[in-house]
Design an enzyme around this catalytic site. Structure first.
Site, PDB file in Angstrom:
ATOM      1  N   ASP A  93      -6.443   0.996   1.334  1.00 21.65           N
ATOM      2  CA  ASP A  93      -6.503   1.338   2.754  1.00 21.65           C
ATOM      3  C   ASP A  93      -7.867   0.942   3.311  1.00 21.65           C
ATOM      4  OD1 ASP A  93      -8.229   3.205   1.729  1.00 21.65           O
ATOM      5  OD2 ASP A  93      -7.267   4.944   2.651  1.00 21.65           O
ATOM      6  N   LYS A 130       0.835  -1.205   0.000  1.00 22.96           N
ATOM      7  CA  LYS A 130       0.000   0.000   0.000  1.00 22.96           C
ATOM      8  C   LYS A 130       0.874   1.261   0.000  1.00 22.96           C
ATOM      9  CE  LYS A 130      -1.565   2.024   3.612  1.00 22.96           C
ATOM     10  NZ  LYS A 130      -2.219   2.400   4.891  1.00 22.96           N
TER      11      LYS A 130
END
Length: 424
Positions: free
Chosen positions: A313, A295
């Protein structure tokens, strides 16, 4: 000689002897015979008429029976075709189980089409039987049936709604999912043309550190904290040589400051020792840095190097599950499932739009469904507040008339900048 006496009547009329038949009563016999003949003829005609009716009824019965047999034969044939279609669809589904995702939904579609065709043929056969029976029996539509027929259009809307609800309950095909997902992306692009990363940064190093610090806190709090950090340690070399306690004190507002201090100082040392003080632009290099996962790497690659990537997220994962893009919960699996729905070139901006929407409208606890621009496309509509006026009060940041998360937002940002730490 004496005079001869005549046998004729005195009035001069000759006596006429009745004919033998006439003397026997012949006129009465003739009348009775005629009456008998008439009665016999009428009886024969009645019998002939009854026979004709019986013949017609027999013909009508035979036609109705033939039509029923034909309908039964068609129904049986349709049933066989449905069974064959199901078997074929099952075989194809089994054979293509390891194929591409684009093949999903084909077997159910074929099966539904076969079933629909069979039902149509059965209905047609029943109508044919009914038509033959009605025609042969000479029946006419009664006023009650006419009234029911006239009432059908009034219920058409309800029937259409029922069909739509039934269709919505069916599993969504792969093609339909892709179309709906891409339409949502287009709608979000219209709503958030200014979508951007909500972390303040001026170079890849600052973005990398800010992204690591954003774990378990808001971008706003990170943006209020990093100006002092970046001012004191502008390069990887400076941060690598820093006093850990001083770094901890600077980043304390972001939470978990001790663990985060170890991560960002470890990143600084790795960049200094292994990459010449520069942030690498490859995924495989970034994920080797302390505290950097996929991420964080995609945030840096997409916004500092222009390399497409999905940022999965908490907001992104929550929304894509609400929209039924995927049921996965593991970030890597979510990334793979959603990435397959869109061209790679859309990944970075898609991430920004989805995260923007999750922070402003589609909240975790109480989504503002009544103010959502993509409500018609959302399977989860109704989980939150549906009243438009009440939903407007749930909007956040620029959508709710409040400051955004960045102290230095881009020029096209329509909201107000966030205040510095401790202000207001």
């Amino acid at each position: 000689m004496g005079e001869q006496v005549s046998a004729e009547p005195k009035n001069g009329t000759k006596a006429t002897n009745p004919a033998p038949d006439e003397a026997a009563g012949q006129p009465a016999t003739t009348k009775a015979g005629a009456a008998g003949k008439a009665t016999g003829t009428a009886a024969k005609k009645k019998a002939a008429s009854a026979k004709t009716v019986a013949v017609k009824k027999t013909a009508a019965t035979k036609k109705a029976t033939s039509a029923k047999r034909t309908a039964a034969a068609k129904t049986a044939a349709a049933g066989k075709r449905v069974a064959a279609a199901k078997k074929t669809a099952g075989a194809k589904k089994t054979a293509g189980a390891g194929g591409a995702d684009a093949a999903r939904g084909t077997a159910p579609a074929k099966e539904a089409a076969a079933e629909k065709a069979a039902v149509g043929k059965q209905a047609g056969a029943k109508k044919a039987v009914k038509a033959v029976a009605t025609k042969e029996a000479g029946k006419k539509t009664t006023p009650a049936k006419s009234a029911r027929a006239e009432a059908v259009p009034a219920n058409a809307a309800l029937a259409e709604s029922a069909r739509a609800a039934k269709a919505a309950a069916r599993p969504e095909s792969r093609a339909a999912l892709v179309r709906r997902a891409r339409r949502i992306n287009r709608e979000l692009a219209d709503v958030y043309p200014y979508a951007h990363p909500e972390l303040d940064f001026e170079n890849p190093f600052q973005l990398l550190l800010a992204t690591v610090l954003s774990a378990q806190t808001t971008d706003l709090r990170v943006n209020q904290t990093t100006p002092a950090l970046f001012a004191k340690y502008p390069t990887p070399e400076d941060l690598a040589a820093a006093n850990p306690e001083e770094v901890e004190e600077l980043i304390r507002p972001t939470g978990f400051f001790r663990a985060k201090t170890k991560s960002i100082m470890g990143i600084a040392r790795a960049l200094r020792d292994e990459f010449g003080g520069e942030v690498p632009g490859r995924l495989e290099d970034l994920v080797k840095l302390p505290g950097v996962g996929r991420k964080t790497a995609f945030v840096v690659l997409g916004n500092a190097f222009g390399v497409p990537g999905l940022t999965v997220d908490t907001h992104f994962g929550r929304l894509v599950r609400r929209w039924k893009w995927t049921d996965e919960t593991d970030p890597d699996k979510v990334e793979a499932a959603v990435g397959a729905l869109f061209p790679k070139s859309e990944w970075t901006m898609l991430s920004h739009r989805v995260i923007f929407h999750g922070r402003r409208i589609c909240h975790a606890r109480r989504p503002a469904c009544g103010a959502c621009p993509i409500a018609p496309l959302c399977p989860a509509y109704g989980e939150g507040e549906t009243d438009p006026e009440k939903a407007k009060k749930l909007l956040k940041y620029e959508k709710g008339g409040m400051p955004g998360q960045r102290l230095k937002p881009p020029p096209d940002y329509p909201g107000r900048p966030a205040p510095p730490l401790g202000a207001g």
